[in-house]
Design a protein around this motif. Structure first.
Motif, mmCIF file in Angstrom:
data_model
loop_
_atom_site.group_PDB
_atom_site.id
_atom_site.type_symbol
_atom_site.label_atom_id
_atom_site.label_comp_id
_atom_site.label_asym_id
_atom_site.label_seq_id
_atom_site.Cartn_x
_atom_site.Cartn_y
_atom_site.Cartn_z
ATOM 1 N N ASN A 20 54.151 130.094 111.789
ATOM 2 C CA ASN A 20 55.068 130.413 110.692
ATOM 3 C C ASN A 20 55.637 131.819 110.842
ATOM 4 O O ASN A 20 55.869 132.503 109.867
ATOM 5 N N GLY A 23 59.220 131.680 109.362
ATOM 6 C CA GLY A 23 59.389 130.797 108.218
ATOM 7 C C GLY A 23 59.594 129.338 108.561
ATOM 8 O O GLY A 23 60.031 128.565 107.709
ATOM 9 N N SER A 29 57.436 131.949 102.754
ATOM 10 C CA SER A 29 56.881 133.181 103.291
ATOM 11 C C SER A 29 56.852 133.074 104.808
ATOM 12 O O SER A 29 57.198 132.044 105.372
ATOM 13 N N PHE A 30 56.419 134.139 105.452
ATOM 14 C CA PHE A 30 56.226 134.115 106.894
ATOM 15 C C PHE A 30 55.026 134.972 107.222
ATOM 16 O O PHE A 30 54.668 135.888 106.492
ATOM 17 N N TRP A 72 65.680 125.565 107.422
ATOM 18 C CA TRP A 72 64.871 126.772 107.259
ATOM 19 C C TRP A 72 64.313 127.184 108.609
ATOM 20 O O TRP A 72 64.344 126.441 109.565
ATOM 21 N N CYS A 88 62.272 138.260 109.251
ATOM 22 C CA CYS A 88 60.855 137.935 109.373
ATOM 23 C C CYS A 88 60.208 138.674 110.524
ATOM 24 O O CYS A 88 60.885 139.109 111.445
ATOM 25 N N ILE A 97 63.163 131.426 104.768
ATOM 26 C CA ILE A 97 61.776 131.019 104.514
ATOM 27 C C ILE A 97 61.650 129.852 103.535
ATOM 28 O O ILE A 97 60.598 129.250 103.428
#
Length: 172
Positions: A20, A23, A29-30, A72, A88, A97
């Motif tokens: 991740n 994202g 979130s990341f 995304w 990110c 994200i």
């Protein structure tokens, strides 16, 4: 499956597992960690239901739910269609994200590649957005609203991108 991440439909919505860092799990979130536990993707109205189709490019995912398309993850070349992505990870890569709603209606199919995304609408038209450095969006590089540079830290100055879905001309 994408690059270190995959998404699939579950009874509670669309879920993703894996890395991740930009994202690509769609969690809002990341982080640099990996998640082996399926986590539900978030979009503007909450979570996905009735996923019709989805595709995962390099680090970008797109899903179609009730003829609306959301993307995304990695947005280095505007392949999510979000004109103002966030940033990110420690290298500040452009990213989205949460599922970003792409400005198309009546989408029937989506295909995400490494740096560009394509959609077919129910009327048979094909739309494209993302990296157009070699004309892969179906128009001459630098035309039709293309922006130069995209993510200058990653791509040479000659790269051009377009966040706006444009109809590919010349198809039957």
């Amino acid at each position: 499956p994408g690059y270190y991440a995959s998404c699939f439909e579950t009874p509670t919505g669309l879920s993703c597992v894996g890395a991740n860092d930009v994202g690509q799990l769609g969690l809002g979130s990341f982080d640099g960690s990996a998640s082996p536990t399926p986590t539900v993707v978030t979009i503007e109205q909450g979570t996905f239901s009735s996923v019709v189709a989805m595709d995962f490019g390099y680090k970008t995912a797109c899903a179609l739910a009730i003829a609306r398309l959301y993307c995304w993850g990695n947005d280095e070349t505007q392949q999510t269609s979000d004109p103002t992505p966030g940033f990110c990870n420690t290298t500040n890569e452009p990213c989205v994200i949460d599922g970003y709603r792409v400005g198309l209606v009546n989408v029937a199919e989506v295909r995400a590649s490494t740096y560009a995304t394509f959609a077919r609408t129910t009327d048979g038209h094909v739309w494209s957005w993302g990296n157009n450095g070699a004309g892969q969006l179906g128009h001459a590089p630098g035309d039709a609203g293309d922006e130069g540079g995209c993510d200058p830290s990653t791509f040479p100055s000659g790269t051009v991108c377009n966040a706006l879905p444009l109809q590919v001309q010349g198809l039957p």
